[in-house]
Design a protein around this motif. Sequence first.
Motif, PDB file in Angstrom:
ATOM      1  N   VAL A  84      44.110  38.734  46.768  1.00  0.00           N
ATOM      2  CA  VAL A  84      43.398  39.487  45.916  1.00  0.00           C
ATOM      3  C   VAL A  84      43.711  40.999  46.244  1.00  0.00           C
ATOM      4  N   THR A  85      43.864  41.911  45.267  1.00  0.00           N
ATOM      5  CA  THR A  85      43.920  43.323  45.486  1.00  0.00           C
ATOM      6  C   THR A  85      42.593  43.803  45.598  1.00  0.00           C
ATOM      7  N   PRO A  86      42.413  44.932  46.663  1.00  0.00           N
ATOM      8  CA  PRO A  86      41.134  45.358  46.549  1.00  0.00           C
ATOM      9  C   PRO A  86      40.512  46.090  45.388  1.00  0.00           C
ATOM     10  N   GLY A  87      39.379  45.650  45.114  1.00  0.00           N
ATOM     11  CA  GLY A  87      38.599  46.128  43.902  1.00  0.00           C
ATOM     12  C   GLY A  87      38.957  45.351  42.606  1.00  0.00           C
ATOM     13  N   SER A  88      39.787  44.370  42.736  1.00  0.00           N
ATOM     14  CA  SER A  88      40.254  43.424  41.571  1.00  0.00           C
ATOM     15  C   SER A  88      39.699  42.226  41.344  1.00  0.00           C
ATOM     16  N   THR A  89      39.410  41.787  40.440  1.00  0.00           N
ATOM     17  CA  THR A  89      39.059  40.434  39.841  1.00  0.00           C
ATOM     18  C   THR A  89      40.049  39.408  39.107  1.00  0.00           C
ATOM     19  N   ILE A  90      40.107  38.263  39.500  1.00  0.00           N
ATOM     20  CA  ILE A  90      41.070  37.445  38.979  1.00  0.00           C
ATOM     21  C   ILE A  90      40.306  36.170  38.369  1.00  0.00           C
ATOM     22  N   TYR A  91      40.689  35.540  37.377  1.00  0.00           N
ATOM     23  CA  TYR A  91      39.795  34.648  36.572  1.00  0.00           C
ATOM     24  C   TYR A  91      40.852  33.379  36.659  1.00  0.00           C
ATOM     25  N   ARG A 116      32.303  38.578  45.337  1.00  0.00           N
ATOM     26  CA  ARG A 116      31.513  37.950  44.129  1.00  0.00           C
ATOM     27  C   ARG A 116      32.453  37.041  43.424  1.00  0.00           C
ATOM     28  N   GLU A 175      35.920  38.376  42.549  1.00  0.00           N
ATOM     29  CA  GLU A 175      36.122  39.744  42.549  1.00  0.00           C
ATOM     30  C   GLU A 175      36.171  40.293  44.451  1.00  0.00           C
ATOM     31  N   GLY A 178      35.831  44.471  48.535  1.00  0.00           N
ATOM     32  CA  GLY A 178      36.158  45.253  49.730  1.00  0.00           C
ATOM     33  C   GLY A 178      37.327  46.045  49.626  1.00  0.00           C
TER      34      GLY A 178
ATOM     35  N   ALA B  20      46.506  42.045  40.232  1.00  0.00           N
ATOM     36  CA  ALA B  20      45.238  41.748  40.599  1.00  0.00           C
ATOM     37  C   ALA B  20      45.444  40.897  41.907  1.00  0.00           C
ATOM     38  N   MET B  32      41.721  42.279  36.252  1.00  0.00           N
ATOM     39  CA  MET B  32      41.011  43.496  36.024  1.00  0.00           C
ATOM     40  C   MET B  32      40.797  44.163  37.389  1.00  0.00           C
ATOM     41  N   PHE B  37      35.445  51.369  41.815  1.00  0.00           N
ATOM     42  CA  PHE B  37      35.898  51.271  43.021  1.00  0.00           C
ATOM     43  C   PHE B  37      37.159  52.175  42.993  1.00  0.00           C
TER      44      PHE B  37
END
Lengths: 197, 74
Positions: A84-91, A116, A175, A178, B20, B32, B37
């Motif tokens: 997961v890329t920093p600052g990113s959220t996956i679903y 999170r 999320e 970091g 992402a 997202m 950030f």
Amino acid sequence: MKVNQTDGSIRDEFVITGPSGEKVGVNGDRLKVDANLSVDNVTVSNVGITSVDGAAMESTGKYMPVKLTGSNVKETVLINNITVTPGSTIYQSSVNMTDCDFFRVIYENTVNTNYRIGVFQQNMSIGYAAILLAYDGTQIQGKDDQFPYSYPNASRNIWSKLYTPFCATAKFSFENQGGSEVTVSVKLVKLSRRGVV
Amino acid sequence: MNFYDILDQVDEGYAINPYAAKTVNGTWIEGMISIDFLNEHFGQYANATEMIDATESEGLKLFFAWLRDQGKLP
């Protein structure tokens, strides 16, 4: 040492108790292995205990992470080895949890990071329940304050909602809060219904 | 650079990030990214090149290049 599933009134499932019956912890806790105790022998009602990394838990006087295994503990992989890329959220696509059973979410990562895990209903309405336990193979990483609550993608405090049943089709999010990439796996553990084991 | 000025919020405080996450097979997964950030870590830079040079994250490098290709970053 034994593994108990206590009565429904306190909703303690798979509680690990010590030789005198004292509560040692629950699934995901670090378990102190005392002298002359072999974790391999701890099996009650088709529920066993293993170390997270599968290593034999023969050391004494050490706290080791444990998780419960067995046919009564069902695991669903939500996120499998995703970076997961920093600052990113996956679903994660929806998971049917409509049988109002008890679930836990186990998170495994490659590096320490703030993160999170969100658990929310498919329709984004109120209603959450997840037990978030984190491992890095040697120790629990997750702490309560690492799962901040924010509506509607709420992540519940690890312990405060430990025994809340979830009765909805759920979606999960992860999320990476970091500054570094993190490779994660997240599992949903469905516990048996109270009183069935 | 205030990323709130150039990004469309798809959820409060979040924008689309086509990079992402990445699977073990190298496939990128859309998700997202937190605008707060971005402002915290990259708000001090003036253009995409500076942002790309400031991170070791492959996903962020691709994200900034994507914004540049869209004309949202100089």
